[in-house]
Write an enzyme that holds these catalytic residues in place. Structure first.
Site, PDB file in Angstrom:
ATOM      1  N   VAL A  47       0.877  -1.181   0.000  1.00  0.00           N
ATOM      2  CA  VAL A  47       0.000   0.000   0.000  1.00  0.00           C
ATOM      3  C   VAL A  47       0.907   1.221   0.000  1.00  0.00           C
ATOM      4  O   VAL A  47       1.496   1.567   1.030  1.00  0.00           O
ATOM      5  CB  VAL A  47      -0.934   0.010   1.226  1.00  0.00           C
ATOM      6  CG1 VAL A  47      -1.834   1.246   1.203  1.00  0.00           C
ATOM      7  CG2 VAL A  47      -1.786  -1.255   1.270  1.00  0.00           C
ATOM      8  N   ASN A  49       2.108   5.348  -0.823  1.00  0.00           N
ATOM      9  CA  ASN A  49       1.614   6.636  -0.333  1.00  0.00           C
ATOM     10  C   ASN A  49       2.294   7.742  -1.117  1.00  0.00           C
ATOM     11  O   ASN A  49       3.470   7.614  -1.486  1.00  0.00           O
ATOM     12  CB  ASN A  49       1.939   6.747   1.171  1.00  0.00           C
ATOM     13  CG  ASN A  49       1.197   7.877   1.832  1.00  0.00           C
ATOM     14  OD1 ASN A  49       1.541   9.042   1.686  1.00  0.00           O
ATOM     15  ND2 ASN A  49       0.149   7.538   2.550  1.00  0.00           N
ATOM     16  N   ALA A  51       3.419  10.367   0.003  1.00  0.00           N
ATOM     17  CA  ALA A  51       4.643  10.627   0.773  1.00  0.00           C
ATOM     18  C   ALA A  51       5.377   9.285   0.805  1.00  0.00           C
ATOM     19  O   ALA A  51       5.087   8.429   1.639  1.00  0.00           O
ATOM     20  CB  ALA A  51       4.307  11.106   2.176  1.00  0.00           C
ATOM     21  N   TYR A  52       6.269   9.081  -0.138  1.00  0.00           N
ATOM     22  CA  TYR A  52       6.790   7.737  -0.432  1.00  0.00           C
ATOM     23  C   TYR A  52       7.181   6.879   0.778  1.00  0.00           C
ATOM     24  O   TYR A  52       6.825   5.702   0.832  1.00  0.00           O
ATOM     25  CB  TYR A  52       7.994   7.827  -1.387  1.00  0.00           C
ATOM     26  CG  TYR A  52       7.649   8.210  -2.816  1.00  0.00           C
ATOM     27  CD1 TYR A  52       6.364   8.587  -3.196  1.00  0.00           C
ATOM     28  CD2 TYR A  52       8.637   8.189  -3.794  1.00  0.00           C
ATOM     29  CE1 TYR A  52       6.061   8.943  -4.496  1.00  0.00           C
ATOM     30  CE2 TYR A  52       8.346   8.543  -5.112  1.00  0.00           C
ATOM     31  CZ  TYR A  52       7.060   8.916  -5.459  1.00  0.00           C
ATOM     32  OH  TYR A  52       6.768   9.252  -6.752  1.00  0.00           O
ATOM     33  N   GLU A  59       4.412  -7.675   3.020  1.00  0.00           N
ATOM     34  CA  GLU A  59       4.721  -8.498   4.189  1.00  0.00           C
ATOM     35  C   GLU A  59       4.197  -7.828   5.461  1.00  0.00           C
ATOM     36  O   GLU A  59       3.688  -8.494   6.371  1.00  0.00           O
ATOM     37  CB  GLU A  59       6.237  -8.696   4.321  1.00  0.00           C
ATOM     38  CG  GLU A  59       6.868  -9.497   3.194  1.00  0.00           C
ATOM     39  CD  GLU A  59       7.328  -8.641   2.027  1.00  0.00           C
ATOM     40  OE1 GLU A  59       6.660  -7.629   1.704  1.00  0.00           O
ATOM     41  OE2 GLU A  59       8.350  -8.983   1.424  1.00  0.00           O
TER      42      GLU A  59
END
Ligand code: THU
Length: 146
Positions: A47, A49, A51-52, A59
């Protein structure tokens, strides 16, 4: 090492979760499936974002699902990603797996076509630091000067 039926069930769970991966930035979808001590399977997907660094690996999601379902130990984990290179867990995820697994736990690496390789956690994270280290520290911490 889980038996063939369990590996197939883990593969199917990881494949289903991978279809739901949210990876608009890397375009690299990953699915993972944890087999817990009771034989239950818990899946997760990556997942990302905007904001990396706030993104989460597959996992991580699978481990969270295990904990939320009451599982306490990772007997094996399967990670499924495409590409020529093996989709092995990143360093941080190796440590996250370690929290709930011993060095003999199987880490199975798959591609969309099926299982590619299997490792033990000890092979991927040798001489690791884990919960046992802190248990020892806690008992000696009560003795002043030790
Ligand atoms: N990723 C995982 O979810 N698991 C791995 O084992 C390797 C990498 C994700 C993180 C990121 O969303 C994308 O794959 C590219 O690194």
């Amino acid at each position: 090492m889980p038996n063939d039926a369990r590996i197939e069930a883990m593969f199917d769970a990881a494949k289903r979760a991978r279809r739901r991966a949210y990876a608009p930035y890397s375009g690299f979808a990953v699915g993972a499936a944890v087999l817990d001590e009771a034989g239950a399977i818990h899946a997760g997907c990556n997942v990302e974002n905007a904001a990396y660094p706030a993104g989460a690996c597959a996992e991580t999601g699978a481990i969270s699902a295990m904990v939320a379902s009451g599982g306490t130990r990772i007997a094996a984990i399967l990670v499924l990603g495409a590409g020529d290179a093996l989709c092995t867990p990143c360093g941080a995820c190796r440590q996250r797996i370690r929290e709930f697994a011993d060095e003999n736990a199987a880490v199975l690496i798959a591609g969309p076509e099926g299982l590619r390789r299997s490792f033990t956690l000890g092979e991927l994270l040798p001489e690791s630091f884990g919960p046992d280290n802190l248990d020892r520290d806690r008992s000696s911490a009560s003795e002043p000067g030790v």
